[in-house]
Enzyme design. Sequence first.
Site, PDB file in Angstrom:
ATOM      1  N   GLY A 134      37.339  24.895  45.632  1.00  0.00           N
ATOM      2  CA  GLY A 134      38.324  24.958  44.543  1.00  0.00           C
ATOM      3  C   GLY A 134      39.737  24.984  45.116  1.00  0.00           C
ATOM      4  O   GLY A 134      40.624  24.226  44.696  1.00  0.00           O
ATOM      5  N   HIS A 135      39.952  25.852  46.104  1.00  0.00           N
ATOM      6  CA  HIS A 135      41.268  25.914  46.762  1.00  0.00           C
ATOM      7  C   HIS A 135      41.565  24.593  47.482  1.00  0.00           C
ATOM      8  O   HIS A 135      42.694  24.114  47.473  1.00  0.00           O
ATOM      9  CB  HIS A 135      41.303  27.031  47.810  1.00  0.00           C
ATOM     10  CG  HIS A 135      41.068  28.417  47.279  1.00  0.00           C
ATOM     11  ND1 HIS A 135      39.934  29.135  47.581  1.00  0.00           N
ATOM     12  CD2 HIS A 135      41.817  29.210  46.480  1.00  0.00           C
ATOM     13  CE1 HIS A 135      39.995  30.317  46.998  1.00  0.00           C
ATOM     14  NE2 HIS A 135      41.123  30.398  46.316  1.00  0.00           N
TER      15      HIS A 135
HETATM   16  P1  AMP Z   1      42.796  32.819  44.176  1.00  0.00           P
HETATM   17  O1  AMP Z   1      42.696  32.729  45.657  1.00  0.00           O
HETATM   18  O2  AMP Z   1      41.521  33.198  43.508  1.00  0.00           O
HETATM   19  O3  AMP Z   1      43.984  33.604  43.719  1.00  0.00           O
HETATM   20  O4  AMP Z   1      43.072  31.327  43.669  1.00  0.00           O
HETATM   21  C1  AMP Z   1      44.155  30.587  44.157  1.00  0.00           C
HETATM   22  C2  AMP Z   1      44.310  29.342  43.325  1.00  0.00           C
HETATM   23  O5  AMP Z   1      43.113  28.569  43.411  1.00  0.00           O
HETATM   24  C3  AMP Z   1      44.545  29.641  41.834  1.00  0.00           C
HETATM   25  O6  AMP Z   1      45.515  28.739  41.332  1.00  0.00           O
HETATM   26  C4  AMP Z   1      43.194  29.397  41.245  1.00  0.00           C
HETATM   27  O7  AMP Z   1      43.248  29.011  39.878  1.00  0.00           O
HETATM   28  C5  AMP Z   1      42.678  28.252  42.106  1.00  0.00           C
HETATM   29  N1  AMP Z   1      41.216  28.202  42.053  1.00  0.00           N
HETATM   30  C6  AMP Z   1      40.343  29.204  42.329  1.00  0.00           C
HETATM   31  N2  AMP Z   1      39.078  28.805  42.091  1.00  0.00           N
HETATM   32  C7  AMP Z   1      39.150  27.521  41.648  1.00  0.00           C
HETATM   33  C8  AMP Z   1      38.195  26.559  41.228  1.00  0.00           C
HETATM   34  N3  AMP Z   1      36.891  26.820  41.211  1.00  0.00           N
HETATM   35  N4  AMP Z   1      38.639  25.340  40.849  1.00  0.00           N
HETATM   36  C9  AMP Z   1      39.967  25.054  40.845  1.00  0.00           C
HETATM   37  N5  AMP Z   1      40.917  25.913  41.233  1.00  0.00           N
HETATM   38  C10 AMP Z   1      40.528  27.140  41.625  1.00  0.00           C
END
Ligand code: AMP
Length: 284
Positions: free
Chosen positions: A36-37
Amino acid sequence: MIISGSVKEVREATWNWKKRGFSVGLVPTMGYLHPGHISLIERARKENDMVVVSIFINPIQFGPNEDLDKYPRDMAHDRQVCEKAGAELIFAPEPSEMYPSENFAFVDIKELGNGLCGARRPGHFRGVCTVVSKLFNIVLPDRAYFGEKDAQQLAIIRRMVRDLNFGTEIVSCPIVREADGLAMSSRNLYLSSEERKAALALSRSLGAARELMRKGEKNAVKIKEAIAAGISAEPLARIDYAEIVDSADLSPVEKIERPVLAAVAVYFGKTRLIDNFTFGGEAK
Ligand code: AMP
């Protein structure tokens, strides 16, 4: 690739790039990077001369009983991921670098931060808006990349940028899922194998709700009930919320006649997972 934990160093590096006419894309994350990241970093890579990934588990967006201390970390892995995806710089500051003394100034977002996740996590979005503002001031990105997985966060950041005249364009990226439909999340690793199976109820019930909307169902209450019933059919699931809201201002919706966000948060044991979809076009 530069790896730095210093605000001063990162500010100098990005400022030098900008003076030379390079565009800068920022991908804010809390690390433990997964596909996702990576999708965000790759999109940033395509659209900018220079890509900065920030890795910072922001203490001020966690509540007292949340998972700040046990939030997963793996810098060696994250470094490889960023290198492979072609980032120029990782900004990975210590909390003491970002908050050297008690913060007196915060960025807050009123109603937009009070519903959905904000209702269950008081102060969460104030913490998010404050750290994103700090990152924008340090990196001065032309574009910043956020996942639709965190739909409320995305709507809030868009609104913050508009209301406070940040010069950064917000780019949203689709949710990346496991092959069986579970939205990827750093928190999925907390799930037992039974919970992991049960967690499919999220994407399954949201998929069914989208189908209802596509077939013309306009009654949001009916659709919410269908989502809740689909999730509750899993004995291990405990619903935190299942809501349908306006996708731009996040206000409750009764009739589906403008772009809406259907969003759920569900506990499996102690792990809280979120998922969502938008219907009727993306609201800017
Ligand atoms: P986090 O590390 O969880 O704070 O996420 C960092 C960024 O990655 C945020 O903008 C999230 O929305 C994005 N993100 C996390 N998981 C996913 C995913 N499965 N698909 C798309 N973007 C994601």
